[in-house]
Scaffold this motif. Structure first.
Motif, PDB file in Angstrom:
ATOM      1  N   ILE A 283     -29.571  -5.832 -48.554  1.00  9.41           N
ATOM      2  CA  ILE A 283     -30.919  -6.039 -47.593  1.00  9.41           C
ATOM      3  C   ILE A 283     -30.266  -6.125 -46.237  1.00  9.41           C
ATOM      4  CG2 ILE A 283     -32.132  -7.357 -49.357  1.00  9.41           C
ATOM      5  CD1 ILE A 283     -31.149 -10.170 -47.782  1.00  9.41           C
ATOM      6  N   ILE A 284     -31.456  -5.871 -45.287  1.00  9.15           N
ATOM      7  CA  ILE A 284     -31.165  -5.840 -43.803  1.00  9.15           C
ATOM      8  C   ILE A 284     -32.449  -6.472 -43.114  1.00  9.15           C
ATOM      9  CG2 ILE A 284     -31.818  -3.417 -43.673  1.00  9.15           C
ATOM     10  CD1 ILE A 284     -29.449  -3.324 -41.599  1.00  9.15           C
ATOM     11  N   ASN A 285     -32.206  -7.034 -41.967  1.00  6.14           N
ATOM     12  CA  ASN A 285     -33.169  -7.496 -41.111  1.00  6.14           C
ATOM     13  C   ASN A 285     -33.591  -6.355 -40.101  1.00  6.14           C
ATOM     14  OD1 ASN A 285     -34.857  -8.933 -39.055  1.00  6.14           O
ATOM     15  ND2 ASN A 285     -34.532 -10.748 -40.112  1.00  6.14           N
ATOM     16  N   LEU A 286     -34.662  -5.935 -40.004  1.00  2.59           N
ATOM     17  CA  LEU A 286     -35.014  -4.875 -39.220  1.00  2.59           C
ATOM     18  C   LEU A 286     -34.719  -5.329 -37.602  1.00  2.59           C
ATOM     19  CD1 LEU A 286     -38.042  -3.190 -40.477  1.00  2.59           C
ATOM     20  CD2 LEU A 286     -35.592  -2.884 -41.097  1.00  2.59           C
TER      21      LEU A 286
ATOM     22  N   ASP B 296     -44.326  -5.907 -37.067  1.00  2.00           N
ATOM     23  CA  ASP B 296     -43.185  -6.779 -36.950  1.00  2.00           C
ATOM     24  C   ASP B 296     -41.867  -6.465 -37.173  1.00  2.00           C
ATOM     25  OD1 ASP B 296     -43.114 -10.395 -37.251  1.00  2.00           O
ATOM     26  OD2 ASP B 296     -41.689  -8.978 -36.186  1.00  2.00           O
ATOM     27  N   ILE B 297     -40.904  -6.264 -36.227  1.00  2.16           N
ATOM     28  CA  ILE B 297     -39.592  -5.999 -36.650  1.00  2.16           C
ATOM     29  C   ILE B 297     -38.785  -7.017 -37.159  1.00  2.16           C
ATOM     30  CG2 ILE B 297     -39.795  -3.955 -35.048  1.00  2.16           C
ATOM     31  CD1 ILE B 297     -37.655  -5.644 -33.265  1.00  2.16           C
ATOM     32  N   SER B 298     -39.105  -8.027 -37.250  1.00  3.10           N
ATOM     33  CA  SER B 298     -38.345  -9.109 -37.921  1.00  3.10           C
ATOM     34  C   SER B 298     -38.556  -9.122 -39.395  1.00  3.10           C
ATOM     35  CB  SER B 298     -38.977 -10.556 -37.605  1.00  3.10           C
ATOM     36  OG  SER B 298     -40.157 -10.893 -37.922  1.00  3.10           O
ATOM     37  N   VAL B 299     -39.139  -8.101 -40.074  1.00  2.99           N
ATOM     38  CA  VAL B 299     -39.465  -7.823 -41.353  1.00  2.99           C
ATOM     39  C   VAL B 299     -38.118  -7.620 -41.892  1.00  2.99           C
ATOM     40  CG1 VAL B 299     -40.070  -6.097 -43.015  1.00  2.99           C
ATOM     41  CG2 VAL B 299     -41.553  -6.995 -41.337  1.00  2.99           C
ATOM     42  N   CYS B 300     -37.679  -8.136 -43.052  1.00  5.51           N
ATOM     43  CA  CYS B 300     -36.525  -8.068 -43.798  1.00  5.51           C
ATOM     44  C   CYS B 300     -36.934  -6.799 -44.891  1.00  5.51           C
ATOM     45  CB  CYS B 300     -36.066  -9.131 -44.350  1.00  5.51           C
ATOM     46  SG  CYS B 300     -34.381  -9.008 -45.207  1.00  5.51           S
ATOM     47  N   MET B 301     -36.012  -6.062 -45.122  1.00  9.05           N
ATOM     48  CA  MET B 301     -36.147  -4.630 -46.209  1.00  9.05           C
ATOM     49  C   MET B 301     -34.724  -4.669 -46.758  1.00  9.05           C
ATOM     50  SD  MET B 301     -38.448  -1.871 -44.209  1.00  9.05           S
ATOM     51  CE  MET B 301     -38.366  -0.828 -45.713  1.00  9.05           C
ATOM     52  N   GLY B 302     -34.880  -4.261 -48.159  1.00 15.93           N
ATOM     53  CA  GLY B 302     -33.637  -3.997 -48.811  1.00 15.93           C
ATOM     54  C   GLY B 302     -33.897  -3.281 -50.201  1.00 15.93           C
ATOM     55  N   TRP B 303     -32.973  -3.486 -50.717  1.00 17.50           N
ATOM     56  CA  TRP B 303     -32.875  -2.570 -52.301  1.00 17.50           C
ATOM     57  C   TRP B 303     -32.603  -3.319 -53.345  1.00 17.50           C
ATOM     58  CZ3 TRP B 303     -34.529   2.645 -52.412  1.00 17.50           C
ATOM     59  CH2 TRP B 303     -34.690   3.215 -51.017  1.00 17.50           C
ATOM     60  N   PHE B 304     -33.361  -3.243 -54.410  1.00 18.21           N
ATOM     61  CA  PHE B 304     -32.954  -3.652 -55.637  1.00 18.21           C
ATOM     62  C   PHE B 304     -32.944  -2.809 -56.998  1.00 18.21           C
ATOM     63  CE2 PHE B 304     -34.048  -8.358 -55.128  1.00 18.21           C
ATOM     64  CZ  PHE B 304     -34.597  -8.350 -53.727  1.00 18.21           C
TER      65      PHE B 304
ATOM     66  N   GLY C 103     -32.041  -6.913 -36.703  1.00 19.76           N
ATOM     67  CA  GLY C 103     -30.653  -7.125 -36.500  1.00 19.76           C
ATOM     68  C   GLY C 103     -29.900  -7.989 -37.223  1.00 19.76           C
ATOM     69  N   GLY C 104     -28.800  -8.146 -37.119  1.00 20.23           N
ATOM     70  CA  GLY C 104     -27.969  -9.167 -38.029  1.00 20.23           C
ATOM     71  C   GLY C 104     -27.167  -8.239 -38.987  1.00 20.23           C
ATOM     72  N   SER C 105     -26.253  -9.080 -39.518  1.00 20.58           N
ATOM     73  CA  SER C 105     -25.600  -8.390 -40.642  1.00 20.58           C
ATOM     74  C   SER C 105     -26.397  -8.248 -41.913  1.00 20.58           C
ATOM     75  CB  SER C 105     -24.222  -9.489 -40.771  1.00 20.58           C
ATOM     76  OG  SER C 105     -23.539  -9.306 -39.666  1.00 20.58           O
ATOM     77  N   PRO C 106     -26.021  -7.287 -42.420  1.00 18.95           N
ATOM     78  CA  PRO C 106     -26.655  -6.876 -43.945  1.00 18.95           C
ATOM     79  C   PRO C 106     -26.039  -7.614 -44.776  1.00 18.95           C
ATOM     80  CG  PRO C 106     -25.494  -4.793 -43.087  1.00 18.95           C
ATOM     81  CD  PRO C 106     -25.267  -5.993 -42.029  1.00 18.95           C
ATOM     82  N   ARG C 107     -26.468  -7.878 -46.014  1.00 22.16           N
ATOM     83  CA  ARG C 107     -26.107  -8.582 -47.091  1.00 22.16           C
ATOM     84  C   ARG C 107     -25.932  -7.515 -48.384  1.00 22.16           C
ATOM     85  NH1 ARG C 107     -28.287 -14.187 -49.561  1.00 22.16           N
ATOM     86  NH2 ARG C 107     -26.787 -14.608 -51.167  1.00 22.16           N
ATOM     87  N   TYR C 108     -24.814  -7.917 -49.013  1.00 20.45           N
ATOM     88  CA  TYR C 108     -24.633  -6.767 -50.202  1.00 20.45           C
ATOM     89  C   TYR C 108     -24.245  -7.515 -51.255  1.00 20.45           C
ATOM     90  CZ  TYR C 108     -24.195  -3.055 -46.707  1.00 20.45           C
ATOM     91  OH  TYR C 108     -24.302  -2.013 -45.821  1.00 20.45           O
ATOM     92  N   ALA C 109     -24.662  -6.990 -52.427  1.00 21.90           N
ATOM     93  CA  ALA C 109     -24.221  -7.388 -53.910  1.00 21.90           C
ATOM     94  C   ALA C 109     -22.584  -7.412 -53.730  1.00 21.90           C
ATOM     95  CB  ALA C 109     -25.104  -7.080 -54.881  1.00 21.90           C
ATOM     96  N   ASP C 110     -22.008  -7.876 -54.597  1.00 23.39           N
ATOM     97  CA  ASP C 110     -20.589  -7.891 -54.681  1.00 23.39           C
ATOM     98  C   ASP C 110     -20.323  -6.456 -55.350  1.00 23.39           C
ATOM     99  OD1 ASP C 110     -19.483 -11.119 -55.902  1.00 23.39           O
ATOM    100  OD2 ASP C 110     -19.921 -10.320 -53.797  1.00 23.39           O
TER     101      ASP C 110
END
Length: 124
Positions: A50-53, A29-37, A55-62
């Motif tokens: 993090i990023i939604n596979l 399922d490409i609606s999976v969200c993946m990211g880094w901690f 599409g959409g804008s990624p989110r970053y820590a400051d």
């Protein structure tokens, strides 16, 4: 079962760059969200990007904005974290994570799967 395998950690001097990779398997399922901690020494784990596979804008820590870039290769089910201008404060174990139900849950640590972690050490 979702499996995440990270690679690309290492040791660099301040100002250097590293690219982390996270290869995922066990879902289609490409609606999976993946990211880094990351978890710095003697500190709690924190979200980096993090990023939604799908599409959409990624989110970053400051702390990551302007220096780190998260990207994806859906054909390979792989997510990357390009880290530039690294600082000693970036020293940590970096973990890949995935949530099958959305990015909002993943940002707060709600993951269905975690990678084994990869060490990033930045010297001054």
């Amino acid at each position: 079962q979702v499996e995440l395998v990270e690679s690309g950690g290492g040791s660099v001097q301040a100002g250097g760059s590293l690219r982390l990779s996270c290869a995922a398997s066990g879902f289609s399922d490409i609606s999976v969200c993946m990211g880094w901690f990351r978890q710095p020494p003697e500190k709690e784990r924190e979200a980096v990007a993090i990023i939604n596979l799908q599409g959409g804008s990624p989110r970053y820590a400051d702390s990551a904005k302007g220096r780190f870039t998260i990207s994806q290769d859906n054909a390979k089910n792989t997510v990357y974290l390009q880290m530039n201008d690294l600082k000693p404060d970036d020293t940590a174990v970096y973990y890949c994570a995935a949530n099958l139900f959305g990015c909002s849950r993943l940002w707060t640590g709600g993951a269905n799967a975690w990678g084994q972690g990869t060490q990033v050490t930045v010297s001054s």
